[in-house]
Motif scaffolding. Structure first.
Motif, PDB file in Angstrom:
ATOM      1  N   GLU A 102     -37.272   5.587  10.964  1.00  0.00           N
ATOM      2  CA  GLU A 102     -36.038   4.626  10.940  1.00  0.00           C
ATOM      3  C   GLU A 102     -34.721   5.197  11.353  1.00  0.00           C
ATOM      4  O   GLU A 102     -33.631   4.683  11.799  1.00  0.00           O
ATOM      5  N   PHE A 103     -34.502   6.415  10.715  1.00  0.00           N
ATOM      6  CA  PHE A 103     -33.361   7.383  11.194  1.00  0.00           C
ATOM      7  C   PHE A 103     -33.151   7.612  12.614  1.00  0.00           C
ATOM      8  O   PHE A 103     -32.267   7.743  13.209  1.00  0.00           O
ATOM      9  N   LYS A 116     -34.321  12.427   4.416  1.00  0.00           N
ATOM     10  CA  LYS A 116     -32.687  12.312   3.938  1.00  0.00           C
ATOM     11  C   LYS A 116     -31.966  13.499   4.024  1.00  0.00           C
ATOM     12  O   LYS A 116     -30.574  13.210   4.250  1.00  0.00           O
ATOM     13  N   SER A 133     -43.587   8.206  10.379  1.00  0.00           N
ATOM     14  CA  SER A 133     -43.019   7.036   9.431  1.00  0.00           C
ATOM     15  C   SER A 133     -42.250   7.415   8.402  1.00  0.00           C
ATOM     16  O   SER A 133     -41.487   6.668   7.895  1.00  0.00           O
ATOM     17  N   GLY A 138     -39.892  11.315   2.429  1.00  0.00           N
ATOM     18  CA  GLY A 138     -38.723  10.701   2.317  1.00  0.00           C
ATOM     19  C   GLY A 138     -37.449  11.436   1.970  1.00  0.00           C
ATOM     20  O   GLY A 138     -36.539  11.338   2.581  1.00  0.00           O
ATOM     21  N   VAL A 197     -30.716  14.084   7.361  1.00  0.00           N
ATOM     22  CA  VAL A 197     -29.858  13.191   8.072  1.00  0.00           C
ATOM     23  C   VAL A 197     -28.493  13.511   7.323  1.00  0.00           C
ATOM     24  O   VAL A 197     -27.362  13.516   7.740  1.00  0.00           O
ATOM     25  N   ARG A 250     -34.491   5.700  14.873  1.00  0.00           N
ATOM     26  CA  ARG A 250     -33.983   4.339  15.455  1.00  0.00           C
ATOM     27  C   ARG A 250     -32.560   4.080  15.351  1.00  0.00           C
ATOM     28  O   ARG A 250     -32.074   3.418  16.246  1.00  0.00           O
ATOM     29  N   ALA A 251     -32.242   4.565  14.193  1.00  0.00           N
ATOM     30  CA  ALA A 251     -30.633   4.400  13.992  1.00  0.00           C
ATOM     31  C   ALA A 251     -29.741   5.604  14.611  1.00  0.00           C
ATOM     32  O   ALA A 251     -28.676   5.404  14.499  1.00  0.00           O
TER      33      ALA A 251
END
Lengths: 327, 505
Positions: free
Chosen positions: A212-213, A193, A208, A189, A196, A215-216
């Motif tokens: 999410e990053f 971060k 996993s 995780g 990004v 998708r964003a």
């Protein structure tokens, strides 16, 4: 009326004794679910999902408590398991450092083949990720060019020297002919971060951890290291398609300590097989790019672990332990 | 801005639904007791109570867990003040002044200050959270290893004055803490190091709570036994209406400190690496540095209770931010919240605010309500808590001893740690007896690993060039602040000396 009541009661008693005979052993205190990686990473998410499913569906009389022991690329967790020999209430959520850490750190004297094989839950996908702001980097070739331009100062974020991502990074260095600087962080995780936030230049995170990053629109995958394209990454080419001979998976399995009672092993094997077949688990596999076709347990799982140990031994030999452990 | 108000309104309405309100109340109450019991940490507490949450809809469930977490943050102060055992690692700094206050018969004041400061911290942070969550999340991304290191330097700088006047002894204490922090596996190389006597048990390192409970619980117990000879510590337990009003009047003494602590706490909490414990320690250090009577800190200054309590509550709100927006839990408790969210199909990440507004705003709304509920509960329970101090110490000491032993064993599940805790407790007592400050050692063991990790990550990334810390604007600013803080007490004492010399002339 009375007879009816007596009948139902004895039927209930029969049913209960039936279940009791099937499952003689049951956890008698909370079960520790030891995670050999930090919070927010793939193994952590899986452990917490499984914990929740067990409690939600009332699959265990005692709760499962996930505990992160990320120290020393899983060495902390493995040493802990070694110390729990014969314990029936401790399980390990393992990843590939299950093989690599004992190989690289021989002084720990950990023999993972002695651990109780409970079940293989999934094979997870590795992808090469870069920050979406890198407009020049669109595919593997442009990536290689960018890395070579930095002349060794290209920063790859990972979860620790000797962890699977450091091995994959070393494999890529060897196969693609460049050098990078590898920076360890305490979990997948945190790695995501830092990608990004542009603190590192690329990662080889599991879906996993980075999805999410993606998708964003903050991170983009360039290559996947599975043998075949895996959903939901049908548009991402495999390394083999691009002519780079790298195929590498992350195993997601559960083990007990050495010397666990056979009854307890059977109970846990049963539990995790049920979990594996649950709708929720299969849905998670699909959404997060894991391959969950076959549940492995018992001797099959032991054979799988042995084969993987051998493969990792060869891998470490071919890239050189120094390539993984130092820069 | 308009939309935020609408969303927040909807969220608040949601948290006033009977079921959610009940969840908040139950969560706060359970959290308060879990936090107050050393050893029954919020991690185990939340994990064991997780099944309760499957009986209700996801939003109510996460509200319950968040309320529990909130309550535990308040509760940690209770055992810190009344027993001198930090109930949770976040409440360590509360012991520094809370315990001396209790010994002076001002336990109710300290508990009141802790409750009100927590309320201030909780309120300020939740307002910040409401207004600035997305930009703050973007800012947290700018925090790389270099910035983390700079922040740790700042944290150490706030503690320069903490050890009192004896600088060599302070440095010694910091070094002891740093040595203990290095024991175990090295995160960068993955190798074990500093394994004393080759004992395998040291591979896992020395857990912070073992040191904190040892030094404060056991060390303090021996110390108090020696001084009270087993007598009663607090003879008169008067709880009248007048006393409560008097205590409330005190708020203005620490309102400023608590506000500052709230901002520090929230900010530090939003950074994924740090968390509530460093936040509370930093807030305490800064409060002392800038206080007019800094010397009274550590001897029972009410601001010394307010500063860390405001900060740890603010940080607990702050740490929700990286969990919700980045999927990185800032503490073991938020990790369980994260697990809960995954089960309910809520994926934390940058899109959560846009995709699940009901959930996010319901949670934020519940934080406002939970904050209010906990402060009321806490003040109402103060008379119960201080009953503890009316017991003779000859009765209390064995209870403390049992709580410490069970607390450590329950946290780490190892007899080795229990023995280590007793050993460290005796060491803590000796250090106190010889006038070595112990707080710097505690600080060092909390911050040591974070500092080392970020320093090494930065230097690996820059190919060994230390200029990397000064080339980045945020890191440079924080480092300059740290240097200024280090110089401040020195300049200050120099100026004071000149003044007294002048007066003498």
């Amino acid at each position: 009326m009375k007879i009816w009541k007596a009948l139902t009661m004895s039927a209930a008693a029969l049913a209960m004794s039936g279940t009791a005979a099937l499952a003689e052993w049951q956890p008698r205190k909370p079960v520790e679910l030891i995670i050999m990686a930090g919070t927010g990473g793939g193994a952590d998410q899986i452990a917490r999902l499984l914990q929740g499913l067990i409690q939600k569906n009332g699959m265990s009389p005692r709760p499962f408590i996930p505990i992160n022991k990320p120290g020393g690329s899983g060495a902390e967790a493995l040493s802990y398991m070694k110390g729990k020999e014969g314990d029936n209430h401790t399980l390990l959520v393992a990843l590939n450092s299950f093989y690599t850490t004992p190989l690289i750190q021989e002084e720990l004297e950990i023999d993972v083949t002695s651990f109780a094989p409970i079940g293989r839950m999934a094979m997870d996908t590795f992808l090469l990720w870069v920050n979406a702001e890198n407009e020049d980097i669109t595919d593997l070739d442009s990536y290689i060019a960018a890395v070579k331009e930095k002349d060794g100062a290209w920063k790859v974020g990972g979860t620790g020297m000797g962890q699977e991502d450091s091995i994959l990074t070393a494999m890529m260095e060897k196969e693609l002919g460049y050098n990078v600087t590898y920076i360890p962080f305490p979990g997948g995780g945190t790695v995501a971060k830092n990608l990004v936030g542009n603190q590192v230049d690329s990662t080889v995170n599991n879906p996993s951890e980075q999805m999410e990053f993606w998708r964003a629109g903050n991170a983009k995958p360039l290559v996947q290291f599975n043998g075949e394209r895996t959903a939901p990454f049908e548009d991402v080419p495999t390394a083999k398609e691009l002519g780079a001979d790298i195929e590498y998976y992350m195993q997601r399995s559960i083990s007990g300590p050495a010397g666990m009672d056979p009854e307890a092993i059977a109970w846990y094997q049963n539990l995790f097989e049920e979990l594996f077949n649950s709708e929720e688990w299969q849905a998670y596999c699909e959404s997060d790019g894991l391959t969950c076709e076959q549940f492995l347990t018992g001797d099959d799982l032991s054979a799988f672990h042995e084969a993987q140990l051998k493969r990792h031994e060869e891998l470490i030999e071919s890239v050189g332990a120094d390539a993984i452990m130092s820069k | 801005m308009d939309s935020i108000i609408t969303l927040l309104g909807a969220g608040l309405l949601q948290s006033f639904e009977p079921l959610n309100l009940a969840m908040i109340f139950l969560g706060c109450l359970a959290g308060l007791f879990i936090g107050a019991m050393p050893g029954l940490g919020s991690v185990n507490g939340v994990a064991i109570l997780l099944p309760v949450t499957f009986l209700v809809p996801p939003t109510s469930a996460i509200i319950f867990l968040a309320a529990l977490y909130y309550g535990a943050m308040y509760g940690g102060a209770v055992s810190s003040i009344t027993l001198g055992i930090p109930g949770a690692s976040t409440a360590v700094a509360t012991v520094f002044d809370g315990r001396p206050m209790a010994q002076k018969g001002k336990a109710d004041q300290a508990l009141m200050a802790a409750a009100i400061a927590s309320f201030i911290g909780g309120t300020i942070s939740v307002i910040l959270f409401t207004g600035f969550a997305p930009p703050l999340a973007a800012f947290a991304l700018k925090f790389g290893p270099q910035e983390e290191f700079a922040l740790m330097l700042l944290a150490f700088a706030t503690f320069i004055g903490l050890g009192g006047d004896d600088i060599p002894k302070t440095i010694f204490s910091i070094l002891i803490g740093l040595v203990m922090a290095t024991v175990g596996f090295d995160i960068i190389s993955g190798k074990p190091r500093l394994i004393f006597f080759d004992m395998v048990d040291f591979q896992r390192g020395i857990e912070f709570l073992v040191l904190a409970i040892g030094i404060y619980g056991i060390g303090e117990m021996i110390w108090t036994l020696e001084h009270t000879k087993g007598g009663i510590q607090m003879h008169k337990v008067e709880i009248g209406f007048k006393r409560i009003v008097d205590n409330l009047r005190q708020v203005k003494q620490y309102f400023g400190t608590a506000t500052m602590g709230s901002f520090i706490g929230f900010f530090v909490g939003t950074l994924p690496a740090a968390g509530a414990t460093p936040a509370a320690l930093m807030s305490y250090g800064l409060a002392k540095t800038f206080s007019k009577d800094g010397d009274s800190f550590g001897k029972g200054n009410v601001a010394g209770v307010a500063a860390p309590e405001a900060a740890n509550n603010a940080a607990s709100t702050g740490s929700m931010l990286p969990m919700l927006t980045l999927g990185i839990p800032g503490s073991p408790t938020t990790a369980i919240l994260l697990g809960g969210m995954i089960i309910w199909g809520l994926r934390p990440g940058p899109l959560l605010f846009a995709e699940s507004p009901d959930f996010v705003w319901g949670l934020i709304g519940s934080m406002y309500v939970a904050n209010f509920v906990t402060v009321v509960l806490n003040i109402a329970l103060i008379p119960v808590f201080i009953r503890v101090l009316a017991m003779p110490f000859s009765v209390l000491a064995p209870i403390i001893f049992i709580l410490c032993t069970v607390g450590v064993y329950a946290t780490t599940d190892r007899m080795f740690d229990t023995w280590l805790m007793l050993f460290l407790g005796c060491m803590g007592y000796l250090m106190r007896k010889l006038n070595y400050p112990v707080a710097p050692a505690v600080l060092a063991i909390v911050l040591g690993p974070l500092t080392e990790q970020s320093l090494r990550q930065s230097l690996i990334g820059s190919q060994g060039d230390p200029m990397t810390f000064l080339e980045r604007p945020i890191s440079l600013t924080v480092i300059l602040l740290a240097v200024a803080l280090i110089c401040y007490p020195i300049v200050n004492s120099f100026l004071k000396r000149r003044k007294t010399v002048k007066i003498a002339e």
